[in-house]
Design a protein around this motif. Structure first.
Motif: not given
Length: 169
Positions: A136-161
């Motif tokens: 994962y490559a993620d960007r986490i921010v605080v919203v209303d006092g709680a951490p939330r994902f502002a961006a989440k990228t799941a990078i899968y290793d296999a060459p095929l879906v």
């Protein structure tokens, strides 16, 4: 999105968002997906969050093609509605394992992290198999006092879906 290469990005110190808060966010992410609590899972994202699922090969080559691209929480909600309401697929149980969570960039109210994931899938009357592995490559921010994902990228290793990319990675 982070640049993927053979060398890990340097760790930076945790700042505004604590290690414990980030680990709790990832724990909730895995638990909610595995329990099929998609409403709870959506609550872990900001309204303008981006969610991408990308092949490692595309990241390494700098290609923008994503297998899944949702540019807002509303788009994520539409995808989940399609999964639970309109598509037919064999019942499956997933288990998300997330490890090696590392801060790689911090600024006021924000942290970018990398982490590893493995998703194990079990279909009815079949043995469990590794569905996907990657990072994962993620960007986490605080919203209303709680951490939330502002961006989440799941990078899968296999060459095929994976043949059934239904449940989010």
């Amino acid at each position: 999105m982070i640049v993927v290469n053979a060398v890990a990005q340097p760790r930076v110190p945790w700042q505004d968002i604590t290690c414990a808060d980030v680990h709790a966010l990832y724990d909730d992410y895995a638990a909610l997906l595995d329990a099929a609590d998609f409403a709870g899972w959506l609550d872990l994202f900001t309204d303008d969050a981006a969610y991408l699922v990308v092949a490692r090969e595309n990241v390494e080559r700098g290609l923008p093609l994503a297998t899944i691209r949702c540019d807002s929480r509303a788009m994520l909600a539409d995808r989940i509605d399609a999964v639970i309401g309109t598509q037919f697929f064999a019942r499956r149980i997933t288990r998300h394992m997330i490890s090696a969570i590392r801060p790689v960039m911090t600024e006021t109210g924000c942290v970018e992290t990398t982490a590893n994931f493995v998703v194990v899938e079990t279909l009815v009357d079949e043995a469990s198999t590794v569905h996907s592995a990657g990072s994962y490559a993620d960007r986490i921010v605080v919203v209303d006092g709680a951490p939330r994902f502002a961006a989440k990228t799941a990078i899968y290793d296999a060459p095929l879906v994976p043949t059934s990319l239904i449940i989010p990675l």
